[in-house]
Design a protein around this motif. Structure first.
Motif, short mmCIF file in Angstrom:
data_model
loop_
_atom_site.label_atom_id
_atom_site.label_comp_id
_atom_site.label_asym_id
_atom_site.label_seq_id
_atom_site.Cartn_x
_atom_site.Cartn_y
_atom_site.Cartn_z
N GLY A 138 0.95 -1.21 0.00
CA GLY A 138 -0.06 -0.05 -0.12
C GLY A 138 0.86 1.25 0.15
N GLU A 139 0.22 2.44 0.76
CA GLU A 139 1.22 3.61 0.72
C GLU A 139 2.44 3.54 1.16
N GLY A 140 3.33 4.11 0.64
CA GLY A 140 4.74 3.79 1.25
C GLY A 140 5.60 2.80 0.30
N LEU A 141 5.09 2.00 -0.44
CA LEU A 141 5.46 0.98 -1.11
C LEU A 141 6.55 1.33 -2.31
N THR A 142 7.67 1.01 -2.46
CA THR A 142 8.68 1.38 -3.48
C THR A 142 9.10 0.06 -4.18
N VAL A 143 9.54 0.15 -5.22
CA VAL A 143 10.05 -0.92 -5.94
C VAL A 143 11.47 -0.26 -6.42
N PRO A 144 12.45 -1.34 -6.10
CA PRO A 144 13.93 -1.25 -6.47
C PRO A 144 14.14 -0.50 -7.89
N ALA A 145 15.25 0.66 -8.03
CA ALA A 145 15.57 1.20 -9.02
C ALA A 145 16.06 0.25 -9.99
N GLY A 146 15.67 0.30 -11.41
CA GLY A 146 16.30 -0.66 -12.12
C GLY A 146 15.62 -1.75 -12.44
N THR A 147 14.21 -2.26 -11.56
CA THR A 147 13.48 -3.24 -11.86
C THR A 147 13.21 -3.40 -13.09
N ASP A 148 13.21 -4.50 -13.80
CA ASP A 148 12.67 -4.82 -15.32
C ASP A 148 11.38 -4.94 -15.13
N LEU A 149 10.66 -5.86 -14.49
CA LEU A 149 9.36 -6.32 -14.43
C LEU A 149 8.57 -6.26 -13.02
N VAL A 150 7.38 -5.67 -13.13
CA VAL A 150 6.70 -5.81 -11.90
C VAL A 150 5.38 -6.57 -12.32
N THR A 151 4.96 -7.80 -11.48
CA THR A 151 3.72 -8.18 -11.57
C THR A 151 2.93 -7.82 -10.43
N VAL A 152 1.51 -7.56 -10.33
CA VAL A 152 0.73 -7.57 -9.44
C VAL A 152 -0.58 -8.41 -9.50
N SER A 153 -0.83 -9.60 -9.11
CA SER A 153 -1.82 -10.47 -9.79
C SER A 153 -3.04 -10.62 -8.26
N TYR A 154 -4.09 -10.53 -8.89
CA TYR A 154 -4.96 -10.71 -7.79
C TYR A 154 -4.80 -10.08 -6.42
N VAL A 155 -4.72 -8.75 -6.44
CA VAL A 155 -4.08 -8.06 -5.19
C VAL A 155 -4.90 -6.88 -5.13
N LEU A 156 -5.23 -6.17 -6.26
CA LEU A 156 -5.84 -4.74 -6.36
C LEU A 156 -7.09 -4.72 -5.72
N GLY A 157 -7.85 -5.85 -5.93
CA GLY A 157 -9.30 -5.99 -5.39
C GLY A 157 -9.18 -6.04 -3.69
N GLU A 158 -7.81 -6.38 -3.10
CA GLU A 158 -7.81 -6.50 -1.77
C GLU A 158 -7.85 -5.36 -1.02
N LEU A 159 -7.33 -4.24 -1.87
CA LEU A 159 -6.76 -3.05 -1.38
C LEU A 159 -7.95 -1.97 -1.24
N ARG A 160 -7.65 -1.03 -0.30
CA ARG A 160 -8.41 0.30 -0.34
C ARG A 160 -7.99 1.11 -1.53
N ALA A 170 3.99 2.66 -7.80
CA ALA A 170 5.20 2.29 -7.41
C ALA A 170 5.52 0.98 -8.49
N ALA A 171 4.58 0.43 -9.28
CA ALA A 171 4.92 -0.55 -10.40
C ALA A 171 5.33 0.33 -11.59
N THR A 172 4.92 1.56 -11.71
CA THR A 172 5.18 2.16 -13.06
C THR A 172 6.69 2.77 -12.91
N THR A 173 7.11 2.51 -11.90
CA THR A 173 8.88 2.70 -11.88
C THR A 173 9.68 1.81 -12.65
N ALA A 174 9.03 0.53 -12.86
CA ALA A 174 9.55 -0.51 -13.67
C ALA A 174 9.49 -0.21 -14.98
N ARG A 175 10.60 -1.02 -15.89
CA ARG A 175 10.39 -1.11 -17.21
C ARG A 175 9.16 -1.65 -17.92
N ALA A 176 8.50 -2.68 -17.21
CA ALA A 176 7.43 -3.26 -17.69
C ALA A 176 6.50 -3.77 -16.28
#
Length: 318
Positions: A138-160, A170-176
């Motif tokens: 959630g809020e405050g989550l970061t993805v390491p710099a230089g990450t090539d791929l982020v997946t988020v599966s069956y998670v968004l519906g669990e979140l506010r 956070a995912a948009t900082t990856a290349r894909a």
């Protein structure tokens, strides 16, 4: 990875009373299909996690693999070196990533330690280099710099909503980025919302959409989703029953990237309808939005390809 995952799951429910496993599955399904976003993990203990893994991992694996395969087709000369699976739980998306590309180093982030522990246990023999990290989703989550791929599966519906936006940001900082949700009207709306956020962050959509413009589907009238075939194991039948040897997992997804990649001219968004001497294809197209096209024998090669085409394929093939 099919057989490796099935082997890892075998024996998972040994010693767990069938009634307890079934109750855990029923509660998890209610969460999976419900509308109860939370700021706490859905998977609470070993029984929850074991039931979830036995029941959901094969289906999640197939849905994520289908989405990743569609994305990989648009970037055929690229493979990720570093992969982060946000809210990855027991790691189904990491198994799917390993089935799509060779060699990515994956990190699974989740807030439920029991899920991470079981995921590490299941992957120990096949994916030993995977990192399993407890992290608030959630809020405050970061993805390491230089990450090539982020997946988020069956998670968004669990979140506010605010945590959902933070995860996508956070995912948009990856290349894909590849996001997968249940193939329900609500799951589609979450993907649609996230798609807009990805575009606003400067990523281009490459699957399933043939463009980065506004989705032509009218919310409330229809929704974009696809299906992945899942072979039921004896373990799966033990947990939830079912007489057929397979089920079709319905899912919605979006794949976006900063890489030099372009989407297909069109995507088949319904199961093709075979008629005598013709095939009816429902397409989402670059220029004309939603349309139905009829491919007949006089189209030659295109007709043969249409007869072998599947729901979710690029069109034309290749």
């Amino acid at each position: 990875m099919h057989e490796e995952l099935r082997a890892a799951l075998a024996g998972l429910l040994d010693g767990l009373p069938p009634k307890q496993a079934a109750q855990a599955v029923d509660r998890l399904i209610a969460n999976y299909r419900g509308r109860t976003p939370t700021d706490a993990p859905v998977l609470r203990d070993r029984a929850d996690v074991a039931a979830y893994a036995a029941y959901r991992m094969p289906a999640t694996f197939e849905a994520v693999r289908a989405a990743l395969t569609a994305f990989a087709a648009r970037v055929p000369d690229w493979s990720p070196a570093g992969h982060v699976d946000i809210g990855g739980g027991t790691g189904a998306a990491t198994w799917a990533t390993a089935a799509t590309w060779e060699g990515p180093h994956s990190t699974v982030l989740d807030w439920a330690q029991p899920a991470l522990d079981l995921g590490r246990e299941l992957a120990a023999e096949t994916l030993p280099d995977t990192a399993w990290q407890r992290q608030t989703i959630g809020e405050g989550l970061t993805v390491p710099a230089g990450t090539d791929l982020v997946t988020v599966s069956y998670v968004l519906g669990e979140l506010r909503p605010e945590d959902r936006r933070a995860v996508v940001a956070a995912a948009t900082t990856a290349r894909a980025v590849v996001l997968i949700e249940p193939g329900t009207p609500d799951g589609y709306l979450r993907i649609r919302e996230a798609r807009t956020q990805l575009i606003e962050a400067g990523l281009r959509i490459v699957a399933p959409c043939p463009h980065s413009d506004t989705c032509p589907i009218v919310p409330g009238e229809d929704w974009c989703h696809f299906a992945a075939r899942v072979n039921r194991s004896s373990l799966h039948r033990q947990v939830k029953g079912g007489s057929l040897p397979y089920e079709d997992e319905k899912f919605s997804y979006v794949a976006a990237t900063t890489l030099d990649a372009a989407p297909a001219p069109a995507r088949i968004i319904r199961k093709p309808q075979l008629r005598k001497g013709q095939v009816l294809l429902d397409l989402c197209t670059t220029a004309d939005g939603l349309q139905r096209t009829t491919v007949t024998k006089r189209h030659g090669t295109a007709y043969r390809e249409a007869r072998g085409a599947s729901w979710g394929d690029d069109w034309p093939h290749g």
